[in-house]
Design a protein around this motif. Structure first.
Motif, short mmCIF file in Angstrom:
data_model
loop_
_atom_site.label_atom_id
_atom_site.label_comp_id
_atom_site.label_asym_id
_atom_site.label_seq_id
_atom_site.Cartn_x
_atom_site.Cartn_y
_atom_site.Cartn_z
N VAL A 247 0.83 -1.21 0.00
CA VAL A 247 0.00 0.00 0.00
C VAL A 247 0.86 1.26 0.00
N LEU A 248 2.15 1.12 -0.33
CA LEU A 248 3.00 2.28 -0.40
C LEU A 248 2.81 2.98 -1.74
N ASP A 249 3.24 4.21 -1.81
CA ASP A 249 3.00 4.99 -3.01
C ASP A 249 3.82 4.52 -4.19
N ASP A 250 4.83 3.68 -4.00
CA ASP A 250 5.64 3.19 -5.11
C ASP A 250 5.39 1.72 -5.39
N SER A 251 4.25 1.21 -4.96
CA SER A 251 3.96 -0.22 -5.11
C SER A 251 3.25 -0.50 -6.41
N GLU A 252 2.59 -1.64 -6.48
CA GLU A 252 1.92 -2.06 -7.70
C GLU A 252 0.80 -1.08 -8.08
N PRO A 253 0.62 -0.84 -9.38
CA PRO A 253 -0.43 0.11 -9.79
C PRO A 253 -1.83 -0.42 -9.58
N SER A 254 -1.95 -1.72 -9.27
CA SER A 254 -3.29 -2.28 -9.08
C SER A 254 -3.94 -1.79 -7.79
N VAL A 255 -3.14 -1.29 -6.86
CA VAL A 255 -3.70 -0.80 -5.60
C VAL A 255 -4.35 0.55 -5.84
N PRO A 256 -5.57 0.76 -5.38
CA PRO A 256 -6.24 2.05 -5.57
C PRO A 256 -5.44 3.19 -4.95
N ALA A 257 -5.52 4.36 -5.58
CA ALA A 257 -4.74 5.51 -5.09
C ALA A 257 -5.18 5.92 -3.69
N ALA A 258 -6.46 5.73 -3.37
CA ALA A 258 -6.95 6.13 -2.05
C ALA A 258 -6.35 5.28 -0.94
N GLN A 259 -5.92 4.05 -1.28
CA GLN A 259 -5.38 3.15 -0.26
C GLN A 259 -3.86 3.24 -0.15
N LYS A 260 -3.23 3.99 -1.05
CA LYS A 260 -1.77 4.08 -1.02
C LYS A 260 -1.31 4.96 0.14
N GLN A 261 -0.12 4.66 0.62
CA GLN A 261 0.44 5.38 1.76
C GLN A 261 1.77 5.99 1.35
N VAL A 262 2.01 7.21 1.79
CA VAL A 262 3.28 7.86 1.50
C VAL A 262 4.38 7.14 2.28
N PHE A 263 5.52 6.89 1.61
CA PHE A 263 6.58 6.12 2.25
C PHE A 263 7.17 6.86 3.45
N SER A 264 7.25 8.18 3.37
CA SER A 264 7.79 8.93 4.50
C SER A 264 6.93 8.76 5.75
N ALA A 265 5.60 8.74 5.57
CA ALA A 265 4.71 8.51 6.71
C ALA A 265 4.87 7.09 7.24
N PHE A 266 4.98 6.11 6.33
CA PHE A 266 5.18 4.72 6.76
C PHE A 266 6.51 4.57 7.50
N TRP A 267 7.55 5.26 7.01
CA TRP A 267 8.86 5.15 7.66
C TRP A 267 8.79 5.68 9.09
N THR A 268 8.04 6.74 9.31
CA THR A 268 7.88 7.25 10.67
C THR A 268 7.22 6.20 11.56
N THR A 269 6.19 5.55 11.05
CA THR A 269 5.52 4.49 11.82
C THR A 269 6.47 3.33 12.07
N PHE A 270 7.23 2.96 11.05
CA PHE A 270 8.15 1.84 11.19
C PHE A 270 9.24 2.14 12.22
N CYS A 271 9.80 3.35 12.18
CA CYS A 271 10.84 3.72 13.14
C CYS A 271 10.30 3.74 14.56
N ALA A 272 9.04 4.19 14.72
CA ALA A 272 8.44 4.19 16.06
C ALA A 272 8.29 2.76 16.58
N GLY A 273 7.85 1.84 15.70
CA GLY A 273 7.75 0.45 16.11
C GLY A 273 9.10 -0.17 16.41
N PHE A 274 10.08 0.16 15.59
CA PHE A 274 11.44 -0.35 15.80
C PHE A 274 11.99 0.15 17.13
N LEU A 275 11.74 1.41 17.43
CA LEU A 275 12.23 1.99 18.69
C LEU A 275 11.54 1.33 19.89
#
Length: 847
Positions: A247-275
């Motif tokens: 569901v990232l913004d650079d993923s497969e084009p088959s995913v609807p645009a409304a469901q895509k997520q900006v990678f920078s926002a996902f990275w913030t979530t991922f770093c919080a979980g990692f921390l």
């Protein structure tokens, strides 16, 4: 200056050859000398201290002499007693030697002892080999039985003992079979423990995990244990990375645009979980592993290497989907990574205190009278040991490479920052040319240029912030190059648009001033003059904004250079605000080049040199184009008068030769001829130009970029500047004359600016006359030559009134005024290379 200390004063006295020399040096007036009152006070203190020291030394010497005096008489008795004892010992040794029978030599006894020792060692080695052979024969059965009984610790100890005996069989045919048996038994033990180990890890049973770690360490399988542990702990992070990759913004084009997520926002979530995982491991890892810092660092690096697609691939894919603007997202991700690294570094600092101290031997008690001193000594020792442990832990933390692995994903983009920034600036500045003058002539182009310049330099300042945030100034050469080329492209686009045609057209004709109504300018010409002046003023505003931005850019470079210098003085690497790993990567990257240090040195040089030279050259080209257009408009009536000058019939008219020369070739003064109507109108137009500049004297646009005026003489401009400097500084109505290549404007009076313009206009019209008008004259009769000579002489006098000296005009006048005999002689002497002479010779029929 403060007075020197007593120790410093004593050192000075010791260094001086004598007291008189020191007094002369001290009392000699110097810039850094001390006052006599301070010196007298210091000497008084020194004399007092010297007297006290002398008294103390004298008392100590007296006590020493008394002690020596009391001890000297007893020394003779002690020596006599020692002599008697030595003689008695000698007699006893002689008696013993006489009673002992003859014995073998020492070497023979030592040889026998060596032989016995060798035999003993070889017998022990043979015994050990026999024991190991007996142990290996029952190893498989014992370990299998222990595994069946789930006595895993004993099985591990048994395998550890067997493993230590492996070197005994090195080089023998039995080594490989025994090694294969050892690996097989270790695999069986690991397989038996794997399910229980995974359960203990998942349940968070640190005591059981530590027990399992000891078992794996006994069988040299610590790496496998860490793999089990790390795999379990990072499972949630890996699942989060893989599940959200769809569901990232650079993923497969088959995913609807409304469901895509900006990678920078996902990275913030991922770093919080990692921390959050790292904070949990801060208490678990020290309870299990003996090296918690290294283990946590390995956990971070192994987790990052497990992610698929990897972080560099994910960052690279951003540029495929978002284009040049992906650089902003990468920088945002980088800042999030820095925050994550800073928090992780604090966890590393905390976890180093979880290392259990090594047991040490306790000091034995001392007598009561030393109890207090001993307690102080123990306290100091404890502090010293604590500091040593902290220092070792800090050094270990410095050697960890987790943050280098974390920031390695960004290094390629940091090295290529100059190219990426140039693409981003090119796209962001493209809007500055979307409404060019020839696309929409209804807009106020001068105002539009100012507005675009505000937006452009705002974008440039943002690029400076990006460079500092992403590379901490290491990519400064790439930034300067990108800014220079991008800003120059913006200016060049306006230059091309404004100079698409020779003249500038305006849809709003302007009225002339009342006192200039008699000039040969149409309402359209007045509008063009006003527009050119407004555009020149806007170009000057662009240059001023460029100067302000260059000051900010230079200040940033000087700050970087200063920090570099301080870091080198302290023996470290300069990376302000970055973690150790990120700073080390940048310092070791190609960005830390000689080009960078050359740029930083030039930024600190005095006087400062322009940084954006290409942009300044583009501004100079724009100013030159506007000045040429304005000059074309101002000279248009004169060009119109001269358009028919070469085709006048009077050039071929025979006229009356006697009006020029007598039969005896006697010269009649040429000034007796009146100038032609065309030259009179041109002269009137030139003489009216000063009136025009008096009207626009207060317009600063005229004083902008005087060095780019067409046909301007640089020496003439320098002379104007020198004249202004030597005059009184209280000149009224001074204006700032800008030179695009200079950082400091020159102050010129309105009269000097007008003089520069008049000089340029005079040179331009004369250049047009001599290069485009006069060469079109086909033939010159004697009368026509006389008329042309009169015209040129009259015009020469007019332009001299405007402070214009034009050598080529004088040459035309000289050659046209020659008679046939003199002309043919001169042509024979120097016709080659003199184009004016060749043209005149063809018109007069000399060639």
């Amino acid at each position: 200056m403060t007075s020197p200390s007593a120790s410093a004063l004593v050192q000075e006295l010791d260094d001086s050859p004598d007291v008189l020399t020191w007094l002369n040096d001290t009392l000699t007036p110097q810039d850094n000398g001390i006052s006599l009152a301070a010196l007298e006070s210091l000497l008084a203190d020194l004399l007092t201290a010297t007297d006290i020291s002398a008294v103390t030394t004298s008392s100590s010497l007296e006590r020493t002499i008394d002690d020596v005096s009391r001890s000297t008489p007893r020394l003779t008795y002690d020596l006599h007693f020692m002599r008697d004892g030595a003689l008695s010992l000698h007699s006893a040794l002689a008696a013993v030697t006489a009673r002992v029978p003859a014995a073998p030599t020492t070497s023979a006894a030592l040889d026998k002892l060596q032989m016995l020792d060798t035999a003993k060692r070889r017998m022990e080695a043979a015994r050990d080999v026999l024991r190991e052979a007996e142990s290996w024969s029952s190893l498989e059965a014992e370990v299998t039985a222990l595994l069946a009984e789930r006595a895993y610790e004993k099985a591990a100890e048994r395998l550890s003992e067997a493993s230590r005996s492996m070197p005994v069989f090195a080089g023998t045919p039995e080594y490989e079979p025994r090694r294969a048996l050892m690996v097989s038994l270790q695999n069986q033990l690991e397989a038996a423990l794997s399910s229980a180990l995974v359960g203990a890890i998942n349940s968070g049973d640190t005591a059981l995990c530590r027990n399992f770690y000891g078992i794996f360490a006994n069988i040299q399988r610590e790496c496998e244990f860490r793999n089990y542990y790390f795999g379990s702990r990072r499972a949630g992070l890996v699942a989060l990375w893989q599940n959200d990759s769809e569901v990232l913004d650079d993923s497969e084009p088959s995913v609807p645009a409304a469901q895509k997520q900006v990678f920078s926002a996902f990275w913030t979530t991922f770093c919080a979980g990692f921390l959050a995982v790292l904070n949990a491991e801060r208490t678990s890892i020290p309870a299990i592993f003996p090296d918690p810092q290294i283990t946590l660092s390995t956990f971070i690096t192994s987790t990052l290497s497990t992610l698929q697609p990897s972080s560099p691939q994910r960052l690279a894919s951003l540029f495929n989907t978002a284009g040049s603007s992906a650089l902003k997202d990468v920088i945002a991700i980088y800042k999030t990574t820095e925050e994550f690294a800073a928090s992780t570094d604090k966890i590393m600092e905390k976890i180093q205190f979880s290392v259990r101290p090594m047991d040490g031997a306790q000091d034995s008690p001392l007598p009561p009278k030393h109890t207090r001193r001993r307690s102080v000594r123990m306290s100091m020792s404890w502090r010293s040991n604590s500091a040593t442990n902290f220092s070792r832990a800090q050094q270990s933390n410095d050697l960890l490479d987790w943050d280098q692995t974390l920031f390695q994903a960004f290094l390629d983009f940091q090295v290529e920052y100059g190219t990426l920034e140039r693409r981003l600036l090119s796209d962001e500045l493209a809007f500055a040319s979307t409404l060019t003058p020839d696309k929409n002539s209804n807009v106020d182009r001068a105002r539009l240029l100012r507005e675009r310049a505000v937006d452009v330099f705002s974008v440039a300042e943002e690029s400076l912030v990006r460079c500092m945030a992403f590379t901490y100034g290491y990519a400064a050469p790439g930034l300067v190059s990108s800014l220079d080329s991008s800003l120059a492209s913006f200016i060049d686009s306006w230059t091309q648009s404004l100079t698409a045609n020779l003249s500038i057209h305006s849809n709003t004709p302007a009225e002339s001033e009342d006192d200039l109504a008699d000039l040969d300018y149409s309402p359209q010409d007045w509008s063009n003059i006003q527009l050119a002046l407004h555009l020149l003023a806007s170009t000057r505003a662009v240059l001023d904004r460029l100067g302000i931005f260059e000051s900010k850019l230079r200040a940033a470079l000087v700050q970087i250079a200063t920090a570099f210098r301080l870091a080198q003085h302290e023996g470290g690497l300069y990376t302000p605000g970055a973690t150790k790993g990120a700073g080390l990567l940048l310092a070791q990257s190609p960005l830390n080049s000689a080009t960078l240090h050359t740029l930083l040195s030039s930024a600190e040089s005095q006087p400062p040199a322009p940084l954006l030279t290409i942009t300044r050259a583009s501004i100079a080209s724009l100013a030159r184009a506007l000045q040429s257009s304005l000059q074309h408009t101002l000279l248009a009536p004169l060009h119109a008068h001269l358009s028919s000058y070469a085709s006048l019939s009077l050039w071929s008219s025979s006229g009356d030769p006697k009006s020029i020369r007598t039969a005896s070739d006697l010269h009649v003064p040429v000034f007796s001829l009146s100038p032609s109507d065309v030259v009179q109108r041109v002269a009137e137009g030139l003489l009216n130009l000063p009136r025009l500049f008096e009207v626009y004297a207060d317009d600063d646009a005229l004083g902008f970029s005087l060095n780019t005026l067409p046909d301007i003489d640089e020496a003439y401009l320098s002379g104007l500047s020198e004249q202004i400097h030597v005059q009184s500084p209280e000149l009224g109505h001074n204006k700032r004359a800008s030179f695009v290549s200079s950082l400091k404007p020159v102050v010129l009076s309105p009269e000097a600016v007008a003089a520069a313009w008049l000089s340029s206009l005079g040179h331009s019209i004369l250049s047009h006359l001599t290069s485009s008008v006069l060469p079109k004259i086909r033939t010159l009769s004697i009368a026509g030559a006389a008329q042309l000579s009169s015209d040129l002489g009259y015009l020469s006098n007019i332009v001299r009134a405007l402070n214009v000296e034009y050598e080529e005009l004088d040459r035309w006048k000289e050659y046209v005024g020659m008679n046939d005999e003199e002309g043919r002689r001169v042509v024979g002497e120097k016709s080659q290379g003199d184009q004016v002479l060749v043209l005149v010779a063809k018109m007069r029929g000399w060639m």
